[in-house]
Design a protein around this motif. Structure first.
Motif, short mmCIF file in Angstrom:
data_model
loop_
_atom_site.label_atom_id
_atom_site.label_comp_id
_atom_site.label_asym_id
_atom_site.label_seq_id
_atom_site.Cartn_x
_atom_site.Cartn_y
_atom_site.Cartn_z
N SER A 190 11.54 0.42 -9.73
CA SER A 190 12.11 0.48 -11.08
C SER A 190 11.11 1.01 -12.10
O SER A 190 11.51 1.45 -13.18
N LYS A 191 9.84 0.99 -11.75
CA LYS A 191 8.80 1.52 -12.63
C LYS A 191 8.39 2.94 -12.25
O LYS A 191 7.51 3.52 -12.86
N GLY A 192 9.00 3.50 -11.20
CA GLY A 192 8.72 4.87 -10.81
C GLY A 192 7.54 5.04 -9.87
O GLY A 192 7.02 6.13 -9.71
N VAL A 193 7.11 3.97 -9.22
CA VAL A 193 5.98 4.02 -8.29
C VAL A 193 6.52 3.98 -6.86
O VAL A 193 7.46 3.25 -6.57
N LYS A 194 5.91 4.76 -5.98
CA LYS A 194 6.32 4.74 -4.58
C LYS A 194 5.82 3.45 -3.94
O LYS A 194 4.62 3.22 -3.83
N ALA A 195 6.74 2.63 -3.51
CA ALA A 195 6.39 1.33 -2.94
C ALA A 195 5.61 1.48 -1.64
O ALA A 195 4.74 0.66 -1.33
N MET A 196 5.89 2.51 -0.87
CA MET A 196 5.20 2.70 0.41
C MET A 196 3.71 2.95 0.21
O MET A 196 2.89 2.46 0.99
N ASP A 197 3.35 3.69 -0.85
CA ASP A 197 1.93 3.94 -1.13
C ASP A 197 1.21 2.62 -1.43
O ASP A 197 0.11 2.38 -0.95
N PHE A 198 1.86 1.77 -2.24
CA PHE A 198 1.27 0.47 -2.54
C PHE A 198 1.13 -0.37 -1.28
O PHE A 198 0.10 -0.99 -1.05
N CYS A 199 2.17 -0.39 -0.46
CA CYS A 199 2.16 -1.23 0.75
C CYS A 199 1.04 -0.82 1.69
O CYS A 199 0.34 -1.68 2.24
N LYS A 200 0.84 0.48 1.88
CA LYS A 200 -0.24 0.95 2.77
C LYS A 200 -1.60 0.51 2.26
O LYS A 200 -2.43 0.00 3.01
N GLU A 201 -1.84 0.68 0.96
CA GLU A 201 -3.13 0.30 0.38
C GLU A 201 -3.33 -1.21 0.38
O GLU A 201 -4.42 -1.70 0.69
N PHE A 202 -2.28 -1.96 0.05
CA PHE A 202 -2.37 -3.42 0.03
C PHE A 202 -2.66 -3.96 1.42
O PHE A 202 -3.52 -4.82 1.60
N ASN A 203 -1.94 -3.46 2.42
CA ASN A 203 -2.14 -3.93 3.80
C ASN A 203 -3.54 -3.59 4.29
O ASN A 203 -4.14 -4.37 5.03
N ALA A 204 -4.08 -2.44 3.87
CA ALA A 204 -5.45 -2.07 4.27
C ALA A 204 -6.47 -3.01 3.63
O ALA A 204 -7.43 -3.44 4.29
#
Length: 150
Positions: free
Chosen positions: A34-48
């Motif tokens: 809803s804020k225009g951010v790709k959730a997959m990019d966040f998920c990859k970085e967070f999981n790393a």
């Protein structure tokens, strides 16, 4: 009438996500999408970043979304109530705990001290004494229905 541009300030989004198990499904996907951010990019970085932790431990994070839709985030320690319940060996705390009710679990002062040391590493508690953080942990334990014994 002038066209309105997007937000010109940073947006903060606070989430609690399982360590190493972030996926674009709720709550991450809708909160970031809803804020225009790709959730997959966040998920990859967070999981790393949380790969060294036990999978599934809830980790608080604050995501800063810039006007150009880029983001940065800061991870914090797990919620105090989670750490208390884990130390007490219980799945759930008391829904409502009043004086005189039997405690749901018990932890020692040593557990309180260890939890306080974990919580003191958070940036918001960096200037607070260990004793004050320990008192806060004891208060949270009472709220959850866990008794602190010596």
């Amino acid at each position: 009438m002038a066209a309105r541009s997007g937000p010109t300030r940073n947006i903060l989004v606070k989430l609690i996500v399982g360590a190493g198990t972030a996926s674009p499904s709720p709550p991450v996907g809708p909160a970031l999408g809803s804020k225009g951010v790709k959730a997959m990019d966040f998920c990859k970085e967070f999981n790393a970043r949380t790969a060294h932790l036990t999978p599934g431990i809830p980790i608080s994070c604050v995501i800063t979304i810039r006007p150009d839709r880029s983001f940065s985030f800061e991870t914090k320690s797990p919620p105090t109530a989670f750490l208390i319940m884990r130390a007490a060996g219980i799945e759930k705390g008391a829904a409502r705990y009043a004086v005189g009710d039997p405690p749901v679990g018990r932890i020692s002062l040593k557990h309180v001290y260890e939890i306080a040391k974990i919580k003191q590493k958070d940036s918001q508690l960096s200037g607070v004494s260990l004793e004050a953080v320990a008192r806060s942990v004891i208060a949270t334990a009472k709220t959850v229905g866990v008794e602190v014994v010596r």
